[in-house]
Design a protein around this motif. Structure first.
Motif, short mmCIF file in Angstrom:
data_model
loop_
_atom_site.label_atom_id
_atom_site.label_comp_id
_atom_site.label_asym_id
_atom_site.label_seq_id
_atom_site.Cartn_x
_atom_site.Cartn_y
_atom_site.Cartn_z
N GLU A 53 17.66 9.39 3.20
CA GLU A 53 19.08 9.78 3.15
C GLU A 53 19.89 8.78 3.98
O GLU A 53 19.59 8.53 5.14
N CYS A 56 22.71 10.50 7.29
CA CYS A 56 22.01 11.80 7.29
C CYS A 56 22.65 12.84 8.21
O CYS A 56 22.30 14.01 8.15
N GLY A 59 21.01 16.09 9.92
CA GLY A 59 19.67 16.25 9.34
C GLY A 59 19.54 17.53 8.51
O GLY A 59 18.45 17.87 8.04
N ILE A 62 17.98 16.85 5.07
CA ILE A 62 16.57 16.43 5.17
C ILE A 62 15.69 17.62 5.51
O ILE A 62 14.62 17.80 4.93
N GLY A 76 15.81 9.18 7.52
CA GLY A 76 17.26 9.33 7.60
C GLY A 76 17.87 8.23 8.43
O GLY A 76 17.35 7.86 9.49
N ASP A 78 21.58 6.88 10.15
CA ASP A 78 22.97 7.21 10.47
C ASP A 78 23.48 6.24 11.53
O ASP A 78 22.71 5.75 12.36
#
Ligand SMILES: C[S@@+](CC[C@H](N)C(=O)[O-])C[C@H]1O[C@@H](n2cnc3c(N)ncnc32)[C@H](O)[C@@H]1O
Length: 221
Positions: A53, A56, A59, A62, A76, A78
């Motif tokens: 992702e 993300c 989370g 996820i 993830g 970010d």
């Protein structure tokens, strides 16, 4: 400003937006980040597959997807250290830390191999992040480049509210601007032309009269 300086200032901006918001993010956003659960339902991750992702956040997606697709590995990315702090705590709390890798980085320019030890993913998804990413078109290209053969990219984000009253659209836009969110009017066109360029299939749907847009790009095998 150099690219690195731009990335640093955007990271700072995102940390500023989410420093306090992250504590109420999941509770509040469930009422207006519509279509996220549908995206997760449709991921249809293969056995022992890998999922990335981009953007993300806390989370939330996820964690839901990892509970749903129990044999898959999740990653993830970010740009906000604040959001990642919440995401890491969520993974530990939910017992998912061993199956989920999280890293700080810019979704317009990242090296998945260096960050996660994985170069290509069976699924990549971007949920309500392209509307916050300057140069988001580069994220679309990077996401497609990170797909394994036969993999798919799933995107959900604000649409243009094309079937909703003008006053609603104006109100929503004004409010989103406070959070540095800019619904991308060329999102469909960019995804479609990137699909053509890479020989991928393209599926696009509008949800809730254009409140949200949902797209799936299927990479060739
Ligand atoms: C509205 S939140 C969406 C979070 C999550 N995907 C969801 O659906 O709840 C947008 C996220 O994108 C992240 N973001 C913004 N610009 C980014 C960038 N250039 N690279 C990576 N992440 C970025 C923000 O830090 C934030 O966590």
């Amino acid at each position: 400003m150099s690219t690195t300086e731009l990335q640093a200032s955007h990271a700072e901006l995102m940390d500023g937006v989410y420093r306090w918001q992250r504590h109420i993010y999941d509770l509040t956003r469930k009422y207006y980040l519509l279509g996220r659960d549908r995206l997760i339902d449709e991921l249809d991750v293969p056995q022992n597959g890998s999922v990335l992702e981009l953007g993300c956040g806390t989370g939330r997606n996820i964690a839901l997807a990892a509970r749903r697709y129990r044999n898959a590995r999740f990653f993830g990315l970010d740009i906000s250290a604040e959001m990642l702090e919440t995401a890491n705590a969520a993974m530990a709390r939910e017992g998912l830390a061993a199956r989920v890798g999280l890293a700080r980085g810019d979704a317009t320019d990242f090296d998945a191999k260096a960050l996660f030890g994985v170069e290509r993913f069976d699924r990549v998804f971007v949920s309500y992040s392209l509307s916050m990413i300057p140069g988001w078109e580069k994220t679309v290209a990077a996401a497609l480049a990170a797909l394994a053969p036969g993999g798919s990219l799933h995107v959900v984000d604000f649409g243009q509210q094309e079937g909703l009253p003008r006053w609603f659209r104006a109100l929503l836009r004004g409010w989103l601007r406070k959070f540095h969110v800019m619904p991308r009017d060329s999102l469909r066109d960019v995804l479609e032309s990137e699909s053509k360029r890479t020989g991928a299939t393209f599926r696009f749907r509008t949800l809730y009269r254009g409140y949200a847009w949902l797209a799936v790009v299927g990479a060739p095998k």
